[in-house]
Enzyme design. Structure first.
Site, PDB file in Angstrom:
ATOM      1  N   ARG A  93     -11.183 -14.009 -27.279  1.00 29.36           N
ATOM      2  CA  ARG A  93     -10.937 -14.026 -25.918  1.00 29.36           C
ATOM      3  C   ARG A  93     -12.017 -13.621 -24.937  1.00 29.36           C
ATOM      4  O   ARG A  93     -12.149 -14.449 -23.822  1.00 29.36           O
ATOM      5  CB  ARG A  93      -9.904 -13.040 -25.864  1.00 29.36           C
ATOM      6  CG  ARG A  93      -9.126 -12.705 -24.403  1.00 29.36           C
ATOM      7  CD  ARG A  93      -7.866 -13.554 -24.453  1.00 29.36           C
ATOM      8  NE  ARG A  93      -7.522 -13.678 -22.932  1.00 29.36           N
ATOM      9  CZ  ARG A  93      -7.060 -14.910 -22.546  1.00 29.36           C
ATOM     10  NH1 ARG A  93      -6.944 -15.865 -23.348  1.00 29.36           N
ATOM     11  NH2 ARG A  93      -6.692 -15.239 -21.196  1.00 29.36           N
ATOM     12  N   ARG A 122      -1.319 -16.080 -21.441  1.00 31.44           N
ATOM     13  CA  ARG A 122      -2.566 -15.258 -20.927  1.00 31.44           C
ATOM     14  C   ARG A 122      -3.289 -15.906 -19.835  1.00 31.44           C
ATOM     15  O   ARG A 122      -4.450 -16.520 -20.197  1.00 31.44           O
ATOM     16  CB  ARG A 122      -3.399 -14.808 -22.312  1.00 31.44           C
ATOM     17  CG  ARG A 122      -2.844 -14.014 -23.352  1.00 31.44           C
ATOM     18  CD  ARG A 122      -3.529 -13.608 -24.443  1.00 31.44           C
ATOM     19  NE  ARG A 122      -4.568 -12.567 -23.893  1.00 31.44           N
ATOM     20  CZ  ARG A 122      -5.041 -11.797 -24.613  1.00 31.44           C
ATOM     21  NH1 ARG A 122      -5.359 -12.069 -25.999  1.00 31.44           N
ATOM     22  NH2 ARG A 122      -5.986 -10.883 -24.160  1.00 31.44           N
ATOM     23  N   PRO A 123      -2.829 -15.688 -18.594  1.00 33.35           N
ATOM     24  CA  PRO A 123      -3.541 -16.668 -17.529  1.00 33.35           C
ATOM     25  C   PRO A 123      -4.975 -16.126 -17.469  1.00 33.35           C
ATOM     26  O   PRO A 123      -5.158 -14.786 -17.406  1.00 33.35           O
ATOM     27  CB  PRO A 123      -2.460 -16.521 -16.463  1.00 33.35           C
ATOM     28  CG  PRO A 123      -1.791 -15.251 -16.701  1.00 33.35           C
ATOM     29  CD  PRO A 123      -1.611 -14.861 -18.199  1.00 33.35           C
ATOM     30  N   ILE A 124      -5.821 -16.888 -16.600  1.00 33.87           N
ATOM     31  CA  ILE A 124      -6.832 -16.495 -16.208  1.00 33.87           C
ATOM     32  C   ILE A 124      -7.177 -16.776 -14.588  1.00 33.87           C
ATOM     33  O   ILE A 124      -8.048 -16.931 -14.103  1.00 33.87           O
ATOM     34  CB  ILE A 124      -8.247 -17.224 -16.962  1.00 33.87           C
ATOM     35  CG1 ILE A 124      -8.075 -18.600 -16.927  1.00 33.87           C
ATOM     36  CG2 ILE A 124      -8.193 -16.607 -18.313  1.00 33.87           C
ATOM     37  CD1 ILE A 124      -9.583 -19.106 -17.220  1.00 33.87           C
ATOM     38  N   ASP A 125      -5.828 -16.908 -13.926  1.00 33.33           N
ATOM     39  CA  ASP A 125      -5.891 -17.373 -12.444  1.00 33.33           C
ATOM     40  C   ASP A 125      -6.629 -16.315 -11.690  1.00 33.33           C
ATOM     41  O   ASP A 125      -7.272 -16.468 -10.716  1.00 33.33           O
ATOM     42  CB  ASP A 125      -4.432 -17.558 -11.873  1.00 33.33           C
ATOM     43  CG  ASP A 125      -3.842 -16.158 -12.188  1.00 33.33           C
ATOM     44  OD1 ASP A 125      -3.718 -15.828 -13.390  1.00 33.33           O
ATOM     45  OD2 ASP A 125      -3.144 -15.653 -11.342  1.00 33.33           O
ATOM     46  N   GLN A 126      -6.774 -14.849 -11.865  1.00 39.33           N
ATOM     47  CA  GLN A 126      -7.264 -13.794 -11.112  1.00 39.33           C
ATOM     48  C   GLN A 126      -8.878 -13.929 -11.195  1.00 39.33           C
ATOM     49  O   GLN A 126      -9.549 -13.651 -10.464  1.00 39.33           O
ATOM     50  CB  GLN A 126      -6.949 -12.688 -11.646  1.00 39.33           C
ATOM     51  CG  GLN A 126      -5.529 -12.277 -11.199  1.00 39.33           C
ATOM     52  CD  GLN A 126      -4.967 -12.628  -9.844  1.00 39.33           C
ATOM     53  OE1 GLN A 126      -5.381 -12.084  -8.987  1.00 39.33           O
ATOM     54  NE2 GLN A 126      -4.125 -13.442  -9.584  1.00 39.33           N
ATOM     55  N   ARG A 398     -11.588  -8.328 -36.966  1.00 37.01           N
ATOM     56  CA  ARG A 398     -12.113  -8.736 -35.875  1.00 37.01           C
ATOM     57  C   ARG A 398     -12.397  -7.684 -34.939  1.00 37.01           C
ATOM     58  O   ARG A 398     -13.091  -7.739 -34.265  1.00 37.01           O
ATOM     59  CB  ARG A 398     -10.918  -9.579 -35.011  1.00 37.01           C
ATOM     60  CG  ARG A 398     -10.978 -11.382 -35.022  1.00 37.01           C
ATOM     61  CD  ARG A 398     -10.047 -12.053 -34.297  1.00 37.01           C
ATOM     62  NE  ARG A 398     -10.486 -11.316 -33.015  1.00 37.01           N
ATOM     63  CZ  ARG A 398      -9.470 -11.407 -32.013  1.00 37.01           C
ATOM     64  NH1 ARG A 398      -8.289 -11.789 -32.158  1.00 37.01           N
ATOM     65  NH2 ARG A 398      -9.614 -11.208 -30.852  1.00 37.01           N
TER      66      ARG A 398
HETATM   67  C1  UD1 Z   1      -7.939  -6.837 -22.381  1.00 39.63           C
HETATM   68  C2  UD1 Z   1      -8.138  -6.594 -23.718  1.00 39.63           C
HETATM   69  C3  UD1 Z   1      -6.825  -6.302 -24.316  1.00 39.63           C
HETATM   70  C4  UD1 Z   1      -6.026  -5.646 -23.833  1.00 39.63           C
HETATM   71  C5  UD1 Z   1      -5.624  -6.030 -22.251  1.00 39.63           C
HETATM   72  C6  UD1 Z   1      -4.691  -4.983 -21.421  1.00 39.63           C
HETATM   73  C7  UD1 Z   1     -10.457  -7.320 -24.242  1.00 39.63           C
HETATM   74  C8  UD1 Z   1     -11.274  -8.238 -24.802  1.00 39.63           C
HETATM   75  N1  UD1 Z   1      -9.216  -7.281 -24.302  1.00 39.63           N
HETATM   76  O1  UD1 Z   1      -7.430  -8.172 -22.205  1.00 39.63           O
HETATM   77  O2  UD1 Z   1      -7.233  -5.846 -25.907  1.00 39.63           O
HETATM   78  O3  UD1 Z   1      -4.689  -5.936 -24.270  1.00 39.63           O
HETATM   79  O4  UD1 Z   1      -7.134  -5.959 -21.678  1.00 39.63           O
HETATM   80  O5  UD1 Z   1      -5.427  -3.732 -21.399  1.00 39.63           O
HETATM   81  O6  UD1 Z   1     -10.940  -6.381 -23.385  1.00 39.63           O
HETATM   82  N2  UD1 Z   1      -3.248 -11.399 -15.758  1.00 39.63           N
HETATM   83  C9  UD1 Z   1      -2.878 -12.515 -15.082  1.00 39.63           C
HETATM   84  N3  UD1 Z   1      -3.955 -13.234 -14.592  1.00 39.63           N
HETATM   85  C10 UD1 Z   1      -5.087 -12.959 -15.119  1.00 39.63           C
HETATM   86  C11 UD1 Z   1      -5.528 -12.096 -15.987  1.00 39.63           C
HETATM   87  C12 UD1 Z   1      -4.346 -11.269 -16.563  1.00 39.63           C
HETATM   88  O7  UD1 Z   1      -1.675 -12.683 -14.658  1.00 39.63           O
HETATM   89  O8  UD1 Z   1      -5.999 -13.756 -14.426  1.00 39.63           O
HETATM   90  C13 UD1 Z   1      -2.316 -10.583 -16.558  1.00 39.63           C
HETATM   91  C14 UD1 Z   1      -2.101 -10.899 -17.776  1.00 39.63           C
HETATM   92  O9  UD1 Z   1      -0.996 -11.750 -18.171  1.00 39.63           O
HETATM   93  C15 UD1 Z   1      -1.371  -9.414 -18.275  1.00 39.63           C
HETATM   94  C16 UD1 Z   1      -2.192  -8.514 -17.452  1.00 39.63           C
HETATM   95  O10 UD1 Z   1      -2.594  -9.360 -16.397  1.00 39.63           O
HETATM   96  O11 UD1 Z   1      -0.127  -9.483 -18.045  1.00 39.63           O
HETATM   97  C17 UD1 Z   1      -3.213  -7.750 -18.176  1.00 39.63           C
HETATM   98  O12 UD1 Z   1      -4.414  -8.656 -18.614  1.00 39.63           O
HETATM   99  P1  UD1 Z   1      -5.855  -8.282 -18.811  1.00 39.63           P
HETATM  100  O13 UD1 Z   1      -6.057  -6.865 -18.422  1.00 39.63           O
HETATM  101  O14 UD1 Z   1      -6.709  -9.367 -17.901  1.00 39.63           O
HETATM  102  O15 UD1 Z   1      -6.153  -8.351 -20.315  1.00 39.63           O
HETATM  103  P2  UD1 Z   1      -7.532  -9.010 -20.761  1.00 39.63           P
HETATM  104  O16 UD1 Z   1      -8.515  -8.520 -20.212  1.00 39.63           O
HETATM  105  O17 UD1 Z   1      -7.111 -10.364 -21.537  1.00 39.63           O
END
Ligand code: UD1
Length: 429
Positions: A93, A122-126, A398
């Site tokens: 990721r 797991r979106p990346i829109d933000q 991992r």
């Molecule tokens: C990181 C951690 C992961 C942990 C998570 C939450 C790493 C490599 N991984 O994941 O282990 O479970 O933080 O503490 O550091 N979201 C959106 N849009 C976005 C990004 C996120 O809607 O662009 C939502 C996700 O769907 C989720 C929430 O925001 O519901 C939190 O996600 P995020 O904090 O971004 O998780 P990761 O960084 O992927």
């Protein structure tokens, strides 16, 4: 192929030393792309996500040297490519942090869409919104995300719609060399966000406010090399604390920042563990019953989503019914079926799991669905009667350095054993 074989029923005693934080390491390694000179990074965990990232860095043209077991030196002065190959990227990721770093340094990035543990969507829109606000053009096609900013990046005010660890770090990375002051509002506050900011500042960046929900990044022209030591892993420490709470015993968890563990140890204390905090270690013991509790996972400083599978496992044998509400991810309960096969009584309804304590779990073959679910299976094996065999340990390795060795040192009966994969079975027929 290998699996873990665990004979349950042993209490844990002794000392365990925590490794460097996975989630900080997997962000700091890509962050070195921003630095024009050698970065010496200490306290790097020996886990497969780090190895995969180092391979990607080499592929991009970075000079990567292993100085010793836990120290690496990365020099990105001569990066020759801004395209990160999909075959390596898809495994982890955190490879998406290369987008922010490559974009920040070279104003251009082409990175395969990230993989990682499957918790539902797991979106990346933000992240994308942040890059666009800084002036980048972003295009997602054919499994790649293409970003470019021909005229460089310009600072912006960015308000995150959701509290996202990944987006906060990625925007920080993209903005450290941008023109002007970027403000990230509603930022995540996890300890590894502060660690990434400290790393960047130690290389010459100007990042303020990390650890609060407003981060200000004043762009600087270049970052120079230097030395940095990664913080200890909050979730690895929490996992050993959960293991001794579940199995019983008395252990000293060394090389930790107790403050980072408070959101976890507070819940373990409610469950009946006795916690003693020292400067850089925490003692956790449990010899009475495990009390039922309710848990809701939240962004830091709330109870971490990455700790709920381990606590759910301990609560399977608590004296009463516990309610767990997952507040971050859509689908993080796939491991529950494995626990049920060991005798657990759990009902899942959407984001809520109701765990009714039973007298005991019994050993069974189970699989690790993802990294933290895998750790939960190991804890289940430690408390179950009989032998538990955990397959798909690749997920566990991992993120957990030497988990078999560390648990063995605490008195657990756990072995790594080989078993034939499908191809070997077919050949033997
Ligand atoms: C990181 C951690 C992961 C942990 C998570 C939450 C790493 C490599 N991984 O994941 O282990 O479970 O933080 O503490 O550091 N979201 C959106 N849009 C976005 C990004 C996120 O809607 O662009 C939502 C996700 O769907 C989720 C929430 O925001 O519901 C939190 O996600 P995020 O904090 O971004 O998780 P990761 O960084 O992927």
């Amino acid at each position: 192929m290998e699996k873990y074989s665990i004979r349950g029923g042993k209490k844990l005693y002794g000392e365990v030393t925590i490794s460097g934080a996975k989630n900080a390491a997997v962000a700091i390694i890509p962050a070195t792309v921003l630095v024009d000179g050698p970065c010496r990074i200490e306290n790097v965990p020996k886990i497969s996500d780090v190895t995969s990232l180092l391979m990607i860095m080499r592929e991009l043209g970075a000079n990567v040297k292993l100085i010793n077991d836990t120290t690496i030196e990365i020099d990105c002065s001569k990066i020759r490519s801004t395209k990160a190959p999909y075959e390596l990227i898809r495994k982890i990721r955190a490879s998406y942090y290369l987008i922010g770093s490559l974009l920040g340094r070279f104003h251009c990035a082409e990175v395969g869409m990230p993989g990682g543990c499957d918790f539902g969507v797991r979106p990346i829109d933000q992240h994308v919104k942040g890059f666009q606000s800084l002036g980048a053009k972003v295009d997602i096609k054919n499994g790649f995300i293409h970003c470019s900013a021909e005229n460089g990046l310009t600072a912006a005010n960015i308000y995150l719609d959701v509290v996202s660890v990944g987006a906060t770090i990625n925007i920080m990375l993209a903005s450290v060399l941008a023109n002007g002051q970027t403000v990230i509002e509603n930022a995540a506050k996890e300890p590894h966000i502060v660690d990434v900011a400290n790393f960047l500042n130690s290389m010459g960046a100007d990042v303020k406010g990390a650890g609060t929900d407003v981060i200000k990044v004043r762009g600087v022209p270049t970052l120079k090399g230097g030395s940095y030591a990664i913080i200890p892993d909050q979730i690895e420490a929490g996992t050993y604390a959960a293991a001794v709470t579940a199995a019983g015993g008395d252990i000293l968890i060394k090389n930790v920042i107790p403050k980072h563990l408070e959101c976890i140890t507070a819940k373990l204390a409610e469950m009946g563990a006795v916690i003693e905090e020292y400067d850089d270690s925490v003692r956790v013991k449990r010899d009475g019953p495990i009390n039922r509790v309710n848990i809701k996972t939240l962004p830091y400083p709330g109870f971490p989503t990455d700790m709920h599978p381990q606590l759910v496992t301990a609560l399977c044998v608590a004296n009463g019914t516990s309610i767990i509400t997952e507040g971050v991810w859509e689908n993080r309960y796939r491991y529950v079926d494995e626990l049920k096969r060991m005798g657990a009584k759990i009902q899942v309804d959407g984001k809520v799991a109701i765990v009714e304590g039973v007298e005991k779990l019994t050993g069974a073959p189970v699989r690790a669905w993802d990294l933290r679910a895998g750790a939960a299976m190991v804890i289940a094996g430690l408390i179950a009667h009989g032998v538990t065999e955990v397959e798909d340990i690749i997920y566990i390795e991992r993120g957990y350095e030497d988990i078999v060795e560390k648990l063995t040192q605490l008195g657990a009966d756990i072995k790594r054993v080989e078993y034939p994969d499908e191809e070997e079975v077919r050949e033997a027929l």
